[in-house]
Design a protein around this motif. Structure first.
Motif, PDB file in Angstrom:
ATOM      1  N   GLY A  18      28.348   6.535  49.661  1.00 19.51           N
ATOM      2  CA  GLY A  18      27.806   7.608  50.474  1.00 19.51           C
ATOM      3  C   GLY A  18      28.243   8.987  50.020  1.00 19.51           C
ATOM      4  N   TYR A  19      27.688   9.993  50.701  1.00 20.93           N
ATOM      5  CA  TYR A  19      27.994  11.402  50.452  1.00 20.93           C
ATOM      6  C   TYR A  19      28.586  11.994  51.732  1.00 20.93           C
ATOM      7  CZ  TYR A  19      27.139  16.381  50.713  1.00 20.93           C
ATOM      8  OH  TYR A  19      27.299  17.726  50.919  1.00 20.93           O
ATOM      9  N   SER A  20      29.547  12.903  51.584  1.00 21.42           N
ATOM     10  CA  SER A  20      30.118  13.560  52.755  1.00 21.42           C
ATOM     11  C   SER A  20      30.860  14.827  52.341  1.00 21.42           C
ATOM     12  CB  SER A  20      31.099  12.618  53.464  1.00 21.42           C
ATOM     13  OG  SER A  20      31.670  13.252  54.585  1.00 21.42           O
ATOM     14  N   LEU A  21      30.949  15.753  53.276  1.00 24.85           N
ATOM     15  CA  LEU A  21      31.811  16.924  53.099  1.00 24.85           C
ATOM     16  C   LEU A  21      33.248  16.589  53.490  1.00 24.85           C
ATOM     17  CD1 LEU A  21      29.484  19.709  54.537  1.00 24.85           C
ATOM     18  CD2 LEU A  21      30.104  19.351  52.143  1.00 24.85           C
ATOM     19  N   ASP A  22      33.422  15.557  54.300  1.00 20.79           N
ATOM     20  CA  ASP A  22      34.738  15.136  54.770  1.00 20.79           C
ATOM     21  C   ASP A  22      34.803  13.602  54.736  1.00 20.79           C
ATOM     22  OD1 ASP A  22      37.107  14.578  56.079  1.00 20.79           O
ATOM     23  OD2 ASP A  22      36.733  15.971  57.726  1.00 20.79           O
ATOM     24  N   PRO A  23      35.145  13.030  53.589  1.00 15.11           N
ATOM     25  CA  PRO A  23      35.093  11.569  53.453  1.00 15.11           C
ATOM     26  C   PRO A  23      36.069  10.819  54.349  1.00 15.11           C
ATOM     27  CG  PRO A  23      36.089  12.567  51.531  1.00 15.11           C
ATOM     28  CD  PRO A  23      35.560  13.681  52.358  1.00 15.11           C
ATOM     29  N   PHE A  24      37.185  11.435  54.731  1.00 14.13           N
ATOM     30  CA  PHE A  24      38.139  10.741  55.592  1.00 14.13           C
ATOM     31  C   PHE A  24      37.613  10.669  57.024  1.00 14.13           C
ATOM     32  CE2 PHE A  24      40.548  12.247  51.967  1.00 14.13           C
ATOM     33  CZ  PHE A  24      41.148  11.069  51.558  1.00 14.13           C
ATOM     34  N   ARG A  25      36.973  11.714  57.484  1.00 10.80           N
ATOM     35  CA  ARG A  25      36.333  11.669  58.801  1.00 10.80           C
ATOM     36  C   ARG A  25      35.162  10.694  58.768  1.00 10.80           C
ATOM     37  NH1 ARG A  25      32.048  13.996  61.279  1.00 10.80           N
ATOM     38  NH2 ARG A  25      31.596  15.402  59.570  1.00 10.80           N
ATOM     39  N   ARG A  26      34.437  10.695  57.662  1.00 11.45           N
ATOM     40  CA  ARG A  26      33.291   9.788  57.516  1.00 11.45           C
ATOM     41  C   ARG A  26      33.755   8.337  57.531  1.00 11.45           C
ATOM     42  NH1 ARG A  26      28.940   8.285  59.059  1.00 11.45           N
ATOM     43  NH2 ARG A  26      27.305   7.683  57.627  1.00 11.45           N
ATOM     44  N   LEU A  27      34.877   8.052  56.906  1.00 13.52           N
ATOM     45  CA  LEU A  27      35.436   6.697  56.928  1.00 13.52           C
ATOM     46  C   LEU A  27      35.685   6.266  58.372  1.00 13.52           C
ATOM     47  CD1 LEU A  27      36.721   4.157  55.685  1.00 13.52           C
ATOM     48  CD2 LEU A  27      38.850   5.467  55.496  1.00 13.52           C
ATOM     49  N   GLN A  28      36.256   7.140  59.174  1.00 10.89           N
ATOM     50  CA  GLN A  28      36.505   6.816  60.578  1.00 10.89           C
ATOM     51  C   GLN A  28      35.204   6.538  61.328  1.00 10.89           C
ATOM     52  OE1 GLN A  28      39.359   6.028  62.142  1.00 10.89           O
ATOM     53  NE2 GLN A  28      40.102   6.137  60.036  1.00 10.89           N
ATOM     54  N   GLN A  29      34.155   7.255  60.992  1.00  8.99           N
ATOM     55  CA  GLN A  29      32.859   6.998  61.615  1.00  8.99           C
ATOM     56  C   GLN A  29      32.358   5.604  61.258  1.00  8.99           C
ATOM     57  OE1 GLN A  29      30.799  10.441  60.066  1.00  8.99           O
ATOM     58  NE2 GLN A  29      30.941  11.489  62.043  1.00  8.99           N
ATOM     59  N   HIS A  30      32.555   5.195  60.011  1.00 13.48           N
ATOM     60  CA  HIS A  30      32.158   3.838  59.615  1.00 13.48           C
ATOM     61  C   HIS A  30      32.976   2.801  60.380  1.00 13.48           C
ATOM     62  CE1 HIS A  30      29.369   4.848  56.402  1.00 13.48           C
ATOM     63  NE2 HIS A  30      30.250   5.674  55.885  1.00 13.48           N
ATOM     64  N   ILE A  31      34.268   3.017  60.469  1.00  9.72           N
ATOM     65  CA  ILE A  31      35.151   2.078  61.165  1.00  9.72           C
ATOM     66  C   ILE A  31      34.791   2.012  62.652  1.00  9.72           C
ATOM     67  CG2 ILE A  31      37.552   1.709  61.905  1.00  9.72           C
ATOM     68  CD1 ILE A  31      38.361   2.872  59.123  1.00  9.72           C
ATOM     69  N   ASN A  32      34.405   3.139  63.224  1.00  6.68           N
ATOM     70  CA  ASN A  32      34.068   3.207  64.650  1.00  6.68           C
ATOM     71  C   ASN A  32      32.625   2.818  64.956  1.00  6.68           C
ATOM     72  OD1 ASN A  32      36.655   4.125  65.234  1.00  6.68           O
ATOM     73  ND2 ASN A  32      36.066   6.268  65.050  1.00  6.68           N
ATOM     74  N   LYS A  33      31.955   2.235  63.976  1.00  5.34           N
ATOM     75  CA  LYS A  33      30.577   1.740  64.136  1.00  5.34           C
ATOM     76  C   LYS A  33      29.578   2.848  64.461  1.00  5.34           C
ATOM     77  CE  LYS A  33      31.976  -2.871  65.511  1.00  5.34           C
ATOM     78  NZ  LYS A  33      31.677  -4.002  66.369  1.00  5.34           N
ATOM     79  N   GLU A  34      29.799   4.037  63.903  1.00  5.70           N
ATOM     80  CA  GLU A  34      28.906   5.162  64.122  1.00  5.70           C
ATOM     81  C   GLU A  34      27.864   5.302  63.016  1.00  5.70           C
ATOM     82  OE1 GLU A  34      31.161   8.732  64.991  1.00  5.70           O
ATOM     83  OE2 GLU A  34      32.668   7.524  66.019  1.00  5.70           O
ATOM     84  N   SER A  35      27.811   4.338  62.139  1.00  3.41           N
ATOM     85  CA  SER A  35      26.840   4.326  61.055  1.00  3.41           C
ATOM     86  C   SER A  35      26.072   3.011  61.131  1.00  3.41           C
ATOM     87  CB  SER A  35      27.544   4.437  59.708  1.00  3.41           C
ATOM     88  OG  SER A  35      26.616   4.339  58.656  1.00  3.41           O
ATOM     89  N   GLN A  36      24.768   3.090  61.148  1.00  2.00           N
ATOM     90  CA  GLN A  36      23.946   1.903  61.381  1.00  2.00           C
ATOM     91  C   GLN A  36      24.199   0.797  60.352  1.00  2.00           C
ATOM     92  OE1 GLN A  36      19.743   2.647  61.625  1.00  2.00           O
ATOM     93  NE2 GLN A  36      19.239   0.532  61.989  1.00  2.00           N
ATOM     94  N   PHE A  37      24.183   1.136  59.070  1.00  2.00           N
ATOM     95  CA  PHE A  37      24.302   0.104  58.040  1.00  2.00           C
ATOM     96  C   PHE A  37      25.666  -0.572  58.066  1.00  2.00           C
ATOM     97  CE2 PHE A  37      25.444  -1.426  53.829  1.00  2.00           C
ATOM     98  CZ  PHE A  37      24.385  -2.276  53.576  1.00  2.00           C
ATOM     99  N   THR A  38      26.718   0.191  58.320  1.00  2.00           N
ATOM    100  CA  THR A  38      28.067  -0.369  58.232  1.00  2.00           C
ATOM    101  C   THR A  38      28.613  -0.842  59.568  1.00  2.00           C
ATOM    102  OG1 THR A  38      29.049   1.829  58.494  1.00  2.00           O
ATOM    103  CG2 THR A  38      28.624   1.068  56.232  1.00  2.00           C
ATOM    104  N   SER A  39      27.829  -0.775  60.621  1.00  2.00           N
ATOM    105  CA  SER A  39      28.333  -1.074  61.965  1.00  2.00           C
ATOM    106  C   SER A  39      28.675  -2.547  62.205  1.00  2.00           C
ATOM    107  CB  SER A  39      27.335  -0.601  63.016  1.00  2.00           C
ATOM    108  OG  SER A  39      26.123  -1.314  62.911  1.00  2.00           O
TER     109      SER A  39
END
Length: 88
Positions: A18-39
């Motif tokens: 993926g792409y992000s301006l803040d990959p560490f925050r984005r990682l937390q979003q993936h872990i918290n099921k805030e991304s459809q594909f990775t949920s």
């Protein structure tokens, strides 16, 4: 800075690019099921990071990485292109 990242789920044995301006925050979003594909999984780990000066360059690189096979990704993670250790 613009980042292209790769995360890995050991339970599913899959990589997500993926792409992000803040990959560490984005990682937390993936872990918290805030991304459809990775949920489906919550055991994501950031394993690869590349930095770009422009969003367009980062998105071009992301598009290329999305075509990589499993073994290509594993090789890339071990390569000097992976700057993750510089941000830990």
């Amino acid at each position: 800075m613009h980042f292209v990242y790769i995360i890995f789920s050991p339970s599913a044995n899959i990589y997500y690019k993926g792409y992000s301006l803040d990959p560490f925050r984005r990682l937390q979003q993936h872990i918290n099921k805030e991304s459809q594909f990775t949920s489906k999984y919550t055991d994501w780990t950031l394993v690869h990071l590349e930095v770009f000066n422009s969003k367009s360059d980062a998105l071009k690189r992301e598009k290329i990485l999305k075509k990589y096979a499993h073994l290509q990704i594993e090789s890339l993670i071990q390569s000097p292109k992976n700057v993750l250790s510089h941000f830990l």
